[in-house]
Design an enzyme around this catalytic site. Structure first.
Site, PDB file in Angstrom:
ATOM      1  N   GLU A   1     -60.309 -28.344  51.081  1.00  0.00           N
ATOM      2  CA  GLU A   1     -61.067 -29.176  49.513  1.00  0.00           C
ATOM      3  C   GLU A   1     -61.540 -27.455  48.974  1.00  0.00           C
ATOM      4  O   GLU A   1     -61.599 -26.581  49.296  1.00  0.00           O
ATOM      5  CB  GLU A   1     -62.038 -29.798  50.280  1.00  0.00           C
TER       6      GLU A   1
ATOM      7  N   GLY B   1     -61.538 -24.102  52.579  1.00  0.00           N
ATOM      8  CA  GLY B   1     -59.831 -23.574  52.398  1.00  0.00           C
ATOM      9  C   GLY B   1     -59.918 -22.868  53.384  1.00  0.00           C
ATOM     10  O   GLY B   1     -59.998 -23.415  54.885  1.00  0.00           O
TER      11      GLY B   1
ATOM     12  N   GLU C   1     -50.996 -22.531  54.274  1.00  0.00           N
ATOM     13  CA  GLU C   1     -51.748 -22.513  55.686  1.00  0.00           C
ATOM     14  C   GLU C   1     -52.102 -20.739  56.708  1.00  0.00           C
ATOM     15  O   GLU C   1     -51.388 -21.242  57.688  1.00  0.00           O
ATOM     16  CB  GLU C   1     -49.918 -23.107  56.495  1.00  0.00           C
TER      17      GLU C   1
HETATM   18  N1  COS Z   1     -54.791 -25.509  68.883  1.00  0.00           N
HETATM   19  C1  COS Z   1     -55.820 -26.250  68.987  1.00  0.00           C
HETATM   20  N2  COS Z   1     -57.256 -26.370  69.105  1.00  0.00           N
HETATM   21  C2  COS Z   1     -57.180 -24.919  68.670  1.00  0.00           C
HETATM   22  C3  COS Z   1     -56.587 -24.124  67.803  1.00  0.00           C
HETATM   23  C4  COS Z   1     -55.273 -24.100  67.782  1.00  0.00           C
HETATM   24  N3  COS Z   1     -54.200 -23.627  67.327  1.00  0.00           N
HETATM   25  N4  COS Z   1     -57.490 -23.401  67.161  1.00  0.00           N
HETATM   26  C5  COS Z   1     -58.787 -23.677  67.265  1.00  0.00           C
HETATM   27  N5  COS Z   1     -58.656 -25.502  67.962  1.00  0.00           N
HETATM   28  C6  COS Z   1     -60.107 -25.518  68.625  1.00  0.00           C
HETATM   29  C7  COS Z   1     -60.503 -24.613  69.386  1.00  0.00           C
HETATM   30  O1  COS Z   1     -60.633 -24.135  70.686  1.00  0.00           O
HETATM   31  C8  COS Z   1     -61.736 -25.957  69.468  1.00  0.00           C
HETATM   32  O2  COS Z   1     -62.249 -26.692  69.820  1.00  0.00           O
HETATM   33  P1  COS Z   1     -63.204 -26.775  70.541  1.00  0.00           P
HETATM   34  O3  COS Z   1     -63.975 -27.853  69.718  1.00  0.00           O
HETATM   35  O4  COS Z   1     -63.446 -27.529  71.715  1.00  0.00           O
HETATM   36  O5  COS Z   1     -64.730 -25.421  71.303  1.00  0.00           O
HETATM   37  C9  COS Z   1     -61.773 -26.777  67.576  1.00  0.00           C
HETATM   38  O6  COS Z   1     -60.378 -25.848  67.583  1.00  0.00           O
HETATM   39  C10 COS Z   1     -63.236 -25.554  66.300  1.00  0.00           C
HETATM   40  O7  COS Z   1     -61.507 -23.850  66.783  1.00  0.00           O
HETATM   41  P2  COS Z   1     -62.992 -23.075  66.107  1.00  0.00           P
HETATM   42  O8  COS Z   1     -64.402 -23.220  66.908  1.00  0.00           O
HETATM   43  O9  COS Z   1     -62.289 -21.355  66.059  1.00  0.00           O
HETATM   44  O10 COS Z   1     -63.078 -23.365  64.752  1.00  0.00           O
HETATM   45  P3  COS Z   1     -63.484 -22.368  62.878  1.00  0.00           P
HETATM   46  O11 COS Z   1     -64.010 -23.355  61.984  1.00  0.00           O
HETATM   47  O12 COS Z   1     -64.245 -21.023  63.683  1.00  0.00           O
HETATM   48  O13 COS Z   1     -62.108 -22.170  62.515  1.00  0.00           O
HETATM   49  C11 COS Z   1     -59.858 -20.750  61.961  1.00  0.00           C
HETATM   50  C12 COS Z   1     -60.615 -20.971  63.470  1.00  0.00           C
HETATM   51  C13 COS Z   1     -60.852 -20.084  61.211  1.00  0.00           C
HETATM   52  C14 COS Z   1     -59.069 -20.274  63.020  1.00  0.00           C
HETATM   53  C15 COS Z   1     -59.382 -22.048  60.735  1.00  0.00           C
HETATM   54  O14 COS Z   1     -59.985 -23.351  60.086  1.00  0.00           O
HETATM   55  C16 COS Z   1     -58.316 -22.073  60.315  1.00  0.00           C
HETATM   56  O15 COS Z   1     -57.244 -21.738  60.785  1.00  0.00           O
HETATM   57  N6  COS Z   1     -58.350 -22.339  58.954  1.00  0.00           N
HETATM   58  C17 COS Z   1     -57.312 -22.478  57.997  1.00  0.00           C
HETATM   59  C18 COS Z   1     -56.848 -23.264  57.814  1.00  0.00           C
HETATM   60  C19 COS Z   1     -55.507 -23.197  56.908  1.00  0.00           C
HETATM   61  O16 COS Z   1     -54.899 -22.749  57.471  1.00  0.00           O
HETATM   62  N7  COS Z   1     -55.532 -23.734  55.763  1.00  0.00           N
HETATM   63  C20 COS Z   1     -54.595 -24.205  55.002  1.00  0.00           C
HETATM   64  C21 COS Z   1     -54.284 -25.358  54.994  1.00  0.00           C
HETATM   65  S1  COS Z   1     -52.720 -25.947  54.419  1.00  0.00           S
HETATM   66  S2  COS Z   1     -52.602 -25.202  52.658  1.00  0.00           S
END
Ligand code: COS
Length: 372
Positions: free
Chosen positions: A114, A118, A353
């Site tokens: 959104e 991001g 991504e």
């Molecule tokens: N596969 C499965 N589960 C996952 C995972 C993965 N690769 N990565 C994290 N999780 C799980 C975690 O274990 C956690 O689960 P629990 O609630 O059971 O603890 C949950 O997802 C939340 O994970 P986390 O606490 O790490 O979340 P954060 O908000 O800290 O975010 C990042 C982690 C920053 C890595 C994530 O928000 C991210 O990848 N951001 C970028 C988003 C992106 O790529 N956007 C582009 C969209 S397409 S243009």
């Protein structure tokens, strides 16, 4: 693989520069890709897909990206994000309804980001409010690839209540047909690169959802999206390798043709060294993405390795295309030559991504988890 290479060279590459200029969506190319099964590469045969393994799929993405990354991003997003979410978490009814259509080329889009969510995707605000029998959804999703021509939108939205926020665990994934009342598609963004790939906002206004629209379990949508992004990031890595390979191939040819000081510039060691470094980095990025694909096909967790393949691949593509522009000199800066488009197309692989910074966070967290 042969089919992908031929299709890319004959049907996509010749019109790539024109599409970049006019921003015309590759509608006809999508139709043909659909007929040939390229939108069902990872879908099992029982749902009319080609059931390719990840490694072969990534080789196909590389071939398509050599021709036109704008076309490839749709193939990659459709095949990796919504497809893998449905395969992993869809009910049998949802799979039977959507997967055969998707395999034939009805596009599916992925709506997570959104305007204010991001990199911190879990802070998204689109809200689905329970009305007893289902939900009423309101919100606006940003930067949705091919959202305008998709039949299906996989939308991540909050289902926790404002007074009881559950962070990442308060987000659910919904399967929303694009023609549902209340779904509005915004104007395509005017982008630096990938110009013929239509990137749109999607506004959801009082969209009435029933339990059939929920994918998997309520509150698990963010985790499903991150799981799918592990796969999607492999697709971006393959796309980056394809863009860089195209820049390398153009540069090799140009360096043989272009003469300065009465000598083809390929005979200057300064250019030879550049080409050697470019070829080495393309090969290294490809080897990393192949390793990630092999491990995924062996059923192993590839979260960190997919992050590494995307991080290294995208930064490599930016570096290689920068060298290509330099080798072309003044001509490299002109729109008439392909390396200028490749340079612009490479940039977004470091952003979408998950930015390079997010990949470093994912890789870094994995290193610490291994210590425990
Ligand atoms: N596969 C499965 N589960 C996952 C995972 C993965 N690769 N990565 C994290 N999780 C799980 C975690 O274990 C956690 O689960 P629990 O609630 O059971 O603890 C949950 O997802 C939340 O994970 P986390 O606490 O790490 O979340 P954060 O908000 O800290 O975010 C990042 C982690 C920053 C890595 C994530 O928000 C991210 O990848 N951001 C970028 C988003 C992106 O790529 N956007 C582009 C969209 S397409 S243009």
């Amino acid at each position: 693989m042969e089919l992908a290479r031929e299709f890319a060279a004959n049907e996509i590459a010749p019109t790539a520069a024109e599409r970049d200029r006019t921003k015309a969506p590759p509608t006809e190319e999508f139709r043909k890709l659909g007929e040939l099964g390229f939108f069902g590469m990872l879908i099992p045969e029982q749902y009319d897909g080609l059931a390719l393994d990840t490694l072969t799929y990534m080789m196909v993405i590389e071939e398509l990206a050599v021709a036109d990354a704008s076309v490839t991003i749709t193939v990659s997003v459709h095949n990796s994000l919504p497809t893998s979410m449905l395969l992993q978490h869809g009910s049998e009814e949802q799979k039977n309804h959507w997967l055969p259509r998707m395999a034939r080329g009805e596009l599916a889009a992925f709506a997570l980001s959104e305007a204010d969510a991001g990199s911190d995707a879990a802070s998204l605000r689109a809200q689905a409010v329970s009305d007893g029998s289902g939900w009423i959804l309101n919100g606006t999703k940003a930067w949705v690839s091919h959202g305008d021509c998709a039949a299906l939108l996989v939308v991540m939205a909050r289902t926790d209540r404002p007074e009881d926020r559950r962070g990442a665990r308060g987000i659910s994934a919904f399967l929303i047909p694009r023609d549902m009342p209340g779904v509005q598609i915004g104007k395509p963004e005017d982008k630096m690169g990938l110009r013929s790939s239509q990137t749109v906002s999607v506004t959801l206004r009082d969209v009435r959802l029933s339990p059939e629209h929920l994918l998997g379990q309520e509150g698990h949508g963010f985790i499903y999206a991150l799981e799918a992004l592990d796969h999607g990031r492999l697709g971006v890595a393959a796309q980056a390798v394809g863009i860089a390979r195209a820049a390398l191939e153009c540069s090799i040819q140009y360096a043989a043709e272009r003469k300065q000081f009465d000598t083809p510039i390929k005979d200057f060691q300064g250019i030879q060294f550049k080409l050697a470094d470019m070829a080495t980095r393309v090969a290294a990025a490809r080897a990393l993405m192949y390793e990630a694909a092999r491990r995924k096909d062996a059923g192993m967790d590839v979260t960190e390795l997919a992050g590494m393949a995307k991080l290294y691949g995208s930064e490599m593509a930016m570096w290689v295309t920068t060298q290509a522009v330099q080798i072309y000199g003044g001509y490299g800066y002109m729109r008439d030559y392909p390396v200028e488009r490749l340079f612009r197309d490479a940039k977004v692989t470091e952003i979408y991504e998950g930015t390079s910074e997010i990949q470093r966070i994912v890789i870094g967290r994995g290193l610490h988890a291994q210590q425990r």
